[in-house]
Write a protein that holds these residues in place. Structure first.
Motif, PDB file in Angstrom:
ATOM      1  N   PHE A 186      44.819  72.395  56.500  1.00 53.74           N
ATOM      2  CA  PHE A 186      45.159  73.529  57.366  1.00 53.74           C
ATOM      3  C   PHE A 186      44.643  74.848  56.789  1.00 53.74           C
ATOM      4  CE2 PHE A 186      48.804  76.093  59.402  1.00 53.74           C
ATOM      5  CZ  PHE A 186      48.102  76.253  60.582  1.00 53.74           C
ATOM      6  N   MET A 187      44.421  74.893  55.490  1.00 48.12           N
ATOM      7  CA  MET A 187      44.029  76.149  54.835  1.00 48.12           C
ATOM      8  C   MET A 187      42.731  76.754  55.388  1.00 48.12           C
ATOM      9  SD  MET A 187      46.392  77.149  52.967  1.00 48.12           S
ATOM     10  CE  MET A 187      47.775  76.248  53.644  1.00 48.12           C
ATOM     11  N   PRO A 188      41.678  75.961  55.620  1.00 51.31           N
ATOM     12  CA  PRO A 188      40.464  76.576  56.182  1.00 51.31           C
ATOM     13  C   PRO A 188      40.728  77.245  57.547  1.00 51.31           C
ATOM     14  CG  PRO A 188      39.973  74.401  55.327  1.00 51.31           C
ATOM     15  CD  PRO A 188      41.453  74.553  55.278  1.00 51.31           C
ATOM     16  N   GLN A 189      41.592  76.640  58.346  1.00 43.93           N
ATOM     17  CA  GLN A 189      41.910  77.220  59.652  1.00 43.93           C
ATOM     18  C   GLN A 189      42.688  78.536  59.476  1.00 43.93           C
ATOM     19  OE1 GLN A 189      43.939  74.449  62.210  1.00 43.93           O
ATOM     20  NE2 GLN A 189      43.944  75.847  63.943  1.00 43.93           N
ATOM     21  N   ILE A 190      43.570  78.598  58.499  1.00 41.50           N
ATOM     22  CA  ILE A 190      44.317  79.837  58.234  1.00 41.50           C
ATOM     23  C   ILE A 190      43.348  80.929  57.796  1.00 41.50           C
ATOM     24  CG2 ILE A 190      46.018  80.935  56.727  1.00 41.50           C
ATOM     25  CD1 ILE A 190      47.496  78.217  56.681  1.00 41.50           C
ATOM     26  N   VAL A 191      42.452  80.605  56.863  1.00 46.29           N
ATOM     27  CA  VAL A 191      41.478  81.594  56.370  1.00 46.29           C
ATOM     28  C   VAL A 191      40.583  82.068  57.514  1.00 46.29           C
ATOM     29  CG1 VAL A 191      39.509  81.949  54.828  1.00 46.29           C
ATOM     30  CG2 VAL A 191      41.563  80.790  53.984  1.00 46.29           C
ATOM     31  N   ALA A 192      40.182  81.154  58.388  1.00 45.01           N
ATOM     32  CA  ALA A 192      39.333  81.546  59.521  1.00 45.01           C
ATOM     33  C   ALA A 192      40.067  82.490  60.464  1.00 45.01           C
ATOM     34  CB  ALA A 192      38.866  80.299  60.271  1.00 45.01           C
ATOM     35  N   THR A 193      41.390  82.298  60.609  1.00 45.34           N
ATOM     36  CA  THR A 193      42.179  83.135  61.518  1.00 45.34           C
ATOM     37  C   THR A 193      42.534  84.471  60.887  1.00 45.34           C
ATOM     38  OG1 THR A 193      43.102  81.171  62.569  1.00 45.34           O
ATOM     39  CG2 THR A 193      44.303  83.216  62.877  1.00 45.34           C
ATOM     40  N   VAL A 194      43.000  84.443  59.658  1.00 43.68           N
ATOM     41  CA  VAL A 194      43.497  85.649  58.993  1.00 43.68           C
ATOM     42  C   VAL A 194      42.386  86.397  58.262  1.00 43.68           C
ATOM     43  CG1 VAL A 194      45.141  86.514  57.274  1.00 43.68           C
ATOM     44  CG2 VAL A 194      45.750  84.580  58.720  1.00 43.68           C
ATOM     45  N   GLY A 195      41.447  85.663  57.710  1.00 41.42           N
ATOM     46  CA  GLY A 195      40.427  86.265  56.867  1.00 41.42           C
ATOM     47  C   GLY A 195      40.895  86.314  55.438  1.00 41.42           C
ATOM     48  N   ILE A 196      40.073  86.828  54.574  1.00 40.68           N
ATOM     49  CA  ILE A 196      40.426  86.947  53.160  1.00 40.68           C
ATOM     50  C   ILE A 196      40.695  88.410  52.879  1.00 40.68           C
ATOM     51  CG2 ILE A 196      39.607  86.649  50.798  1.00 40.68           C
ATOM     52  CD1 ILE A 196      37.931  84.301  51.845  1.00 40.68           C
ATOM     53  N   PRO A 197      41.906  88.708  52.345  1.00 36.35           N
ATOM     54  CA  PRO A 197      42.264  90.121  52.121  1.00 36.35           C
ATOM     55  C   PRO A 197      41.348  90.797  51.122  1.00 36.35           C
ATOM     56  CG  PRO A 197      44.069  88.645  51.461  1.00 36.35           C
ATOM     57  CD  PRO A 197      42.927  87.804  51.934  1.00 36.35           C
TER      58      PRO A 197
END
Length: 197
Positions: A186-197
């Motif tokens: 699930f982590m790649p999908q979270i990063v794609a949605t939120v981005g990297i701070p």
């Protein structure tokens, strides 16, 4: 969660969608109009401000709670934010009155920015979908279920502050790490949605 983009669905249409989908959310309700004893329908929205708290516009007037823009982008609790800081805010107001520090710039220091809200905004961003995207319809539910399960397993020391809009570094790092272990795909999908701070 939604922004004020002109092409967003209207709040009225959002409520209509909710009403139609209510049987999906609450399987015991097959038809809301016949299965519920409706007295009235209350629907509201809570505006949040990324650049909160709002700076005082006038001298001698201090907005507090919801009116100040100090609220969690997760729980929208302006009143809760006020009560958690009541002692500090009360003391600051008393000192401002005693020292005649009532200029709008002085009063702005009373409701200074709360750093813990930065992390809360990150969570809010994860639950907001950008215009033009076609997100997985279960993304938010999966995100919430994973995070709350992990925080619950970590115990009251982690979940209670989070539910009170107090984001602690140890709880944040621990829950993010355990969420990754619990659902690594699930982590790649979270990063794609939120981005990297």
């Amino acid at each position: 969660y939604m922004d004020a983009h002109a092409k967003r669905i209207s709040l009225f249409d959002l409520m209509e969608d909710y009403w139609k989908l209510l049987p999906v959310y609450q399987p015991s309700i097959k038809n809301p109009e016949t299965d519920l004893d409706i007295k009235r329908i209350l629907f509201a929205y809570f505006p949040t401000y990324r650049d909160a708290p709002l700076k005082p516009a006038f001298s001698r007037i201090l907005a507090v709670g919801d009116a100040s823009g100090i609220q969690s982008p997760l729980s929208f609790g302006g009143f809760g934010a006020l009560t958690r800081h009541l002692s500090r805010v009360g003391t600051a107001i008393s000192e401002a009155l005693q020292d005649n520090c009532l200029h709008k710039d002085d009063l702005a220091e009373i409701n200074a920015y709360q750093p813990n809200l930065s992390a809360a905004w990150m969570f809010q961003k994860a639950m907001s979908m950008k215009m033009g995207t076609n997100p997985d319809p279960v993304f938010v539910n999966r995100l919430l279920a994973t995070n709350f399960q992990v925080m619950d397993e970590m115990g009251q020391r982690t979940i209670k502050p989070f539910l009170q809009d107090v984001v602690r570094f140890d709880g944040l790092v621990g829950s993010l790490a355990r969420s990754f272990v619990a659902d690594p795909l699930f982590m790649p999908q979270i990063v794609a949605t939120v981005g990297i701070p």
